[in-house]
Structure formats: structure tokens, C-alpha cells
Scaffold this active site. Structure first.
Site, PDB file in Angstrom:
ATOM      1  N   SER A  45       0.849  -1.199   0.000  1.00 46.22           N
ATOM      2  CA  SER A  45       0.000   0.000   0.000  1.00 46.22           C
ATOM      3  C   SER A  45       0.879   1.242   0.000  1.00 46.22           C
ATOM      4  CB  SER A  45      -0.867  -0.013   1.259  1.00 46.22           C
ATOM      5  OG  SER A  45      -1.383   1.273   1.478  1.00 46.22           O
ATOM      6  N   LYS A  84      27.836  -2.131  13.568  1.00 47.85           N
ATOM      7  CA  LYS A  84      27.540  -2.438  14.970  1.00 47.85           C
ATOM      8  C   LYS A  84      28.369  -3.659  15.362  1.00 47.85           C
ATOM      9  CE  LYS A  84      23.944  -4.405  17.904  1.00 47.85           C
ATOM     10  NZ  LYS A  84      22.547  -4.832  18.037  1.00 47.85           N
TER      11      LYS A  84
HETATM   12  C1  LIG Z   1      10.247   2.270  18.638  1.00 47.61           C
HETATM   13  C2  LIG Z   1      10.689   1.109  17.828  1.00 47.61           C
HETATM   14  C3  LIG Z   1      12.028   0.688  17.844  1.00 47.61           C
HETATM   15  C4  LIG Z   1      12.437  -0.408  17.084  1.00 47.61           C
HETATM   16  N1  LIG Z   1      13.740  -0.787  17.113  1.00 47.61           N
HETATM   17  C5  LIG Z   1      14.132  -1.854  16.376  1.00 47.61           C
HETATM   18  C6  LIG Z   1      15.485  -2.290  16.353  1.00 47.61           C
HETATM   19  O1  LIG Z   1      16.354  -1.708  16.982  1.00 47.61           O
HETATM   20  N2  LIG Z   1      15.817  -3.357  15.586  1.00 47.61           N
HETATM   21  C7  LIG Z   1      14.867  -4.029  14.860  1.00 47.61           C
HETATM   22  O2  LIG Z   1      15.208  -5.006  14.191  1.00 47.61           O
HETATM   23  N3  LIG Z   1      13.600  -3.640  14.882  1.00 47.61           N
HETATM   24  C8  LIG Z   1      13.208  -2.583  15.617  1.00 47.61           C
HETATM   25  N4  LIG Z   1      11.907  -2.196  15.614  1.00 47.61           N
HETATM   26  C9  LIG Z   1      10.973  -2.961  14.865  1.00 47.61           C
HETATM   27  C10 LIG Z   1      11.100  -2.655  13.407  1.00 47.61           C
HETATM   28  O3  LIG Z   1      11.161  -1.267  13.149  1.00 47.61           O
HETATM   29  C11 LIG Z   1       9.874  -3.127  12.757  1.00 47.61           C
HETATM   30  O4  LIG Z   1       9.410  -4.319  13.361  1.00 47.61           O
HETATM   31  C12 LIG Z   1      10.155  -3.457  11.334  1.00 47.61           C
HETATM   32  O5  LIG Z   1      10.851  -2.428  10.659  1.00 47.61           O
HETATM   33  C13 LIG Z   1       8.809  -3.609  10.744  1.00 47.61           C
HETATM   34  O6  LIG Z   1       8.978  -4.054   9.445  1.00 47.61           O
HETATM   35  P1  LIG Z   1       7.783  -4.766   8.755  1.00 47.61           P
HETATM   36  O7  LIG Z   1       8.197  -4.983   7.358  1.00 47.61           O
HETATM   37  O8  LIG Z   1       7.357  -5.957   9.570  1.00 47.61           O
HETATM   38  O9  LIG Z   1       6.538  -3.753   8.869  1.00 47.61           O
HETATM   39  P2  LIG Z   1       6.324  -2.261   8.364  1.00 47.61           P
HETATM   40  O10 LIG Z   1       7.583  -1.508   8.165  1.00 47.61           O
HETATM   41  O11 LIG Z   1       5.289  -1.679   9.278  1.00 47.61           O
HETATM   42  O12 LIG Z   1       5.691  -2.463   6.922  1.00 47.61           O
HETATM   43  C14 LIG Z   1       4.350  -2.871   6.751  1.00 47.61           C
HETATM   44  C15 LIG Z   1       4.057  -2.898   5.271  1.00 47.61           C
HETATM   45  O13 LIG Z   1       2.737  -3.365   5.076  1.00 47.61           O
HETATM   46  C16 LIG Z   1       2.114  -2.525   4.099  1.00 47.61           C
HETATM   47  N5  LIG Z   1       0.669  -2.572   4.281  1.00 47.61           N
HETATM   48  C17 LIG Z   1      -0.044  -2.289   5.390  1.00 47.61           C
HETATM   49  N6  LIG Z   1      -1.356  -2.418   5.147  1.00 47.61           N
HETATM   50  C18 LIG Z   1      -1.472  -2.808   3.847  1.00 47.61           C
HETATM   51  C19 LIG Z   1      -2.569  -3.109   3.004  1.00 47.61           C
HETATM   52  N7  LIG Z   1      -3.844  -3.039   3.411  1.00 47.61           N
HETATM   53  N8  LIG Z   1      -2.324  -3.485   1.713  1.00 47.61           N
HETATM   54  C20 LIG Z   1      -1.056  -3.568   1.251  1.00 47.61           C
HETATM   55  N9  LIG Z   1       0.018  -3.303   2.029  1.00 47.61           N
HETATM   56  C21 LIG Z   1      -0.184  -2.921   3.301  1.00 47.61           C
HETATM   57  C22 LIG Z   1       2.694  -1.142   4.349  1.00 47.61           C
HETATM   58  O14 LIG Z   1       2.516  -0.283   3.223  1.00 47.61           O
HETATM   59  C23 LIG Z   1       4.144  -1.503   4.587  1.00 47.61           C
HETATM   60  O15 LIG Z   1       4.815  -1.615   3.350  1.00 47.61           O
HETATM   61  C24 LIG Z   1      11.493  -1.088  16.332  1.00 47.61           C
HETATM   62  C25 LIG Z   1      10.149  -0.663  16.294  1.00 47.61           C
HETATM   63  C26 LIG Z   1       9.751   0.419  17.026  1.00 47.61           C
HETATM   64  C27 LIG Z   1       8.324   0.854  16.969  1.00 47.61           C
END
Ligand SMILES: Cc1cc2nc3c(=O)[nH]c(=O)nc-3n(C[C@H](O)[C@H](O)[C@H](O)COP(=O)(O)OP(=O)(O)OC[C@H]3O[C@@H](n4cnc5c(N)ncnc54)[C@H](O)[C@@H]3O)c2cc1C
Length: 336
Positions: A45, A84
Site C-alpha cells: 500500500s 555495529k
Molecule cells: C520504537 C521502535 C524501535 C524499534 N527498534 C528496532 C530495532 O532496533 N531493531 C529491529 O530489528 N527492529 C526494531 N523495531 C521494529 C522494526 O522497526 C519493525 O518491526 C520493522 O521495521 C517492521 O517491518 P515490517 O516490514 O514488519 O513492517 P512495516 O515496516 O510496518 O511495513 C508494513 C508494510 O505493510 C504494508 N501494508 C499495510 N497495510 C497494507 C494493506 N492493506 N495493503 C497492502 N500493504 C499494506 C505497508 O505499506 C508496509 O509496506 C522497532 C520498532 C519500534 C516501533
């Protein structure tokens, strides 16, 4: 006999989605396997942003990127990444004099000397004069961190190292970078919103309903929609297993701060214990990702922000309006 899976669809284009897409296309794609290979499609999305707060990665990231044939220098520049070599834990315990303890957690367990790990010699003969810990005594990591050096020598190539390492990176830029690589290697990209899921008579996912592209049939789908868990939790109703009773921290306040000295980037993530949680410090190439993970049972939002700003002291930017993120603590495990 059921036919082998030929098409894999990933929903979500954050770091998780693009890492899986790159891995699948690079190991099982048609360019590798010929006609027996699989097709990979990623649907993302454009209305839901990915997360990028300044992430520290686990040691396995080094081997994964190397295995995927990622150009390390290029990826690091694109993702504002830095090295790191260790994690530093500060103030989590007290020493025998009641003073806060700080220790480094390196990524290896020491080398071997006369057939024994150096930990054996350390425990048998004790530290050298002036050394404070096993890491300080036996490993180069502490000196590398204290002097803000890298894990390799000038002239060494990508992925060479003298001290094991992984990365600090901006997860949003990292996802974008991998997206380019994955598409170049053959992943089909669809920019659209998944609105619903169609199940077959067995309750398996038959198709996704996309806002612009309509019905999108799937053979095998991977949910990478992040905290939303749109398919696993909302459609398949996989139970979320809460860990809140034992993992108390349920809020985070992330902010970015400038480097104190941009020529001194510590190759180390620091986790400092504060009154009701801990503050992270992740030095990226361009700035520092920091913030406070805390338990809302013990602090209000204002108290947590005050705690964080006090901890940062004069490093806290003047005109900031930190936002508190609420986190669901637990996991959702599902086979297949
Ligand atoms: C405060 C904080 C600190 C963090 N620190 C770390 C760290 O030090 N090290 C680490 O490894 N992780 C850390 N994390 C976790 C990490 O940032 C996230 O878990 C990770 O980047 C999330 O990646 P993701 O691909 O799972 O999700 P997201 O980056 O949330 O991506 C979700 C995807 O789904 C898509 N999407 C959503 N809904 C739809 C839909 N209906 N249709 C189509 N697409 C959709 C979005 O467009 C997006 O592309 C931290 C998180 C937070 C909040």
C-alpha cells in the site's frame, strides 16, 4: 499428489516483506532455477508508511546480506547504515560497590588458545592488570568501540572483518533499497491496497481483493503487514499470545538526534536502564536513533518524555514534539 507451489505473494513492503522477497527470488526464482523456479509478487500500500526509527540489527543480518549477494558498500550508503560490533548495557545492575555496571556484549565467544577457549584461561588465571572484564581482557571489541573504529582495516573489501559485526540502519531506506534489488532480480511489484481476502471452502486463502487491481488469485501468501497482521490476525484470526505479564514495557517514544561528533560514530548499540524501562541509542551514519521503551504501569506519557529528555541532556533537540507509540506485547505464531 498436490502440485508444487509456483507463485508466492507477499503483502507488505517494509523491511520484512522486501527481505523475504529478495531471499525467495534469489534462491528459488526462475533466474536461478529456470522453468522450475517460482514467481514472486509483492503487494504494498502506498497509503501505509513503513517503520524506520533507526534500527539495530541482529548478528545474522551480516550473513544473510552476504548470502544474498548484496553490494555492502552500496546498501550501507543507501540505508544510512553504520557498523555495529557490540551491544552495551548500561545501568542494568550494580557492581559490588553499589555503582551502576556497564558491560559490552560482543558477537563472538573468544578465540581458542592451546585448544581451550580464552574464557577458560581468563577464569583460570584471572584478568590482566587494569582489565575490567573478559571482553576488555580478551577481545578487541572493547577497544574498537571505545575508539569508534570500524570492524575492518582500510583496503579490506566488502564483508571482510577483524571483529564480527552487523549494522545500524534506517529500516525504511533499507526496505526501499532491497525493493530495487528484488525487482531487478524478477519480483513483480504491485502498488495497491489489500482490502479483503477470499477464502476457499477449506478456509484457505484463494485470492486477495485489491482496491485498484481487483481479484488477485494466490497459491501461497506471506503476511508482512507489520503490526497490523492483516491476514494472520484479522482474516485467519490467529490468536495473539500476550506476553505483557512478563514483558512489562508497552510504550515507546522514538526520536532522532544529531551526532555529538559526526566523525566519531560508535560501532555499538547502547541500552541504558531508566526508571521504568530503557533508552536505546543507535548511531546511524547521518544521525542517532534514540528513544525510551517503558511500562505504562509505572509512568505517564509526560513523565516518560521528561525522563528521556533528562537522560539525553543537552543532546535533546530544542523544538521536538515526541510521540508515544503504544505496543501490543506478544506474538502470533502460525504454521505454514
Ligand atoms: C520504537 C521502535 C524501535 C524499534 N527498534 C528496532 C530495532 O532496533 N531493531 C529491529 O530489528 N527492529 C526494531 N523495531 C521494529 C522494526 O522497526 C519493525 O518491526 C520493522 O521495521 C517492521 O517491518 P515490517 O516490514 O514488519 O513492517 P512495516 O515496516 O510496518 O511495513 C508494513 C508494510 O505493510 C504494508 N501494508 C499495510 N497495510 C497494507 C494493506 N492493506 N495493503 C497492502 N500493504 C499494506 C505497508 O505499506 C508496509 O509496506 C522497532 C520498532 C519500534 C516501533
Amino acid at each position: 499428489m498436490s502440485s508444487p507451489i509456483r507463485k508466492i505473494t507477499i503483502v507488505g513492503g517494509g523491511s520484512a516483506g522486501w527481505l523475504i522477497a529478495t531471499h525467495l527470488i534469489s534462491t528459488l526464482g526462475r533466474q536461478q532455477k529456470g522453468p522450475e523456479g517460482i514467481d514472486v509478487t509483492l503487494i504494498e500500500s502506498s497509503n501505509v508508511p513503513t517503520i524506520g526509527v533507526g534500527e539495530a540489527t541482529v548478528p545474522g543480518m551480516y550473513g544473510l546480506l552476504k548470502q544474498l549477494g548484496i553490494n555492502e558498500s552500496e546498501f550501507m550508503q543507501y540505508s544510512n547504515a553504520s557498523f555495529k560490533c557490540s551491544g552495551r548495557f548500561s545501568g542494568w545492575n550494580l557492581d559490588s560497590n553499589g555503582l551502576p555496571l556497564t558491560f559490552l556484549n560482543p558477537f563472538n565467544t573468544g578465540t581458542f588458545l592451546n585448544g581451550f577457549n580464552t574464557a577458560y584461561h581468563y577464569h583460570r588465571f584471572g584478568p590482566r592488570e587494569g582489565a575490567t572484564s573478559f571482553v576488555d581482557n580478551m577481545m578487541p571489541t572493547q577497544a574498537v568501540v571505545e575508539q569508534a573504529r570500524g570492524p575492518r582495516r582500510p583496503g579490506d573489501g566488502d564483508y571482510d572483518f577483524r571483529v564480527p559485526y552487523t549494522y545500524h540502519l534506517n529500516a525504511r531506506f533499507f526496505a526501499e533499497y532491497l525493493g530495487g534489488i528484488a525487482q531487478f532480480r524478477g519480483v513483480e511489484y504491485i502498488s495497491d491496497d489489500m482490502e479483503d481476502v477470499e477464502l476457499d471452502e477449506r478456509g484457505y486463502i484463494a485470492a486477495l481483493k485489491l482496491k485498484k487491481h481487483g481479484r488477485h488469485p494466490v497459491e501461497f501468501v506471506i503476511d508482512c503487514t507489520g503490526f497490523k497482521g492483516l491476514i494472520l490476525q484479522k482474516v485467519l484470526k490467529e490468536p495473539f499470545i500476550p506476553y505483557g505479564k512478563s514483558l512489562l514495557c508497552d510504550r515507546a517514544v522514538p526520536i532522532m538526534i544529531p551526532h555529538k561528533d559526526p566523525t566519531r560514530i560508535e560501532p555499538c548499540t547502547t541500552a541504558t536502564a531508566l526508571s521504568a524501562g530503557w533508552s536505546w541509542n543507535v548511531p546511524l551514519y547521518d544521525r542517532v536513533g534514540t528513544g525510551y521503551v517503558y511500562s505504562s504501569q509505572f509512568l505517564t506519557e509526560d513523565e516518560a518524555i521528561d525522563d528521556l529528555l533528562q537522560h539525553l541532556g543537552d543532546q535533546a533537540p530544542k523544538d521536538i514534539d515526541p510521540k508515544v507509540i503504544s505496543m501490543k506485547i506478544g506474538g502470533c505464531a502460525t504454521p505454514g
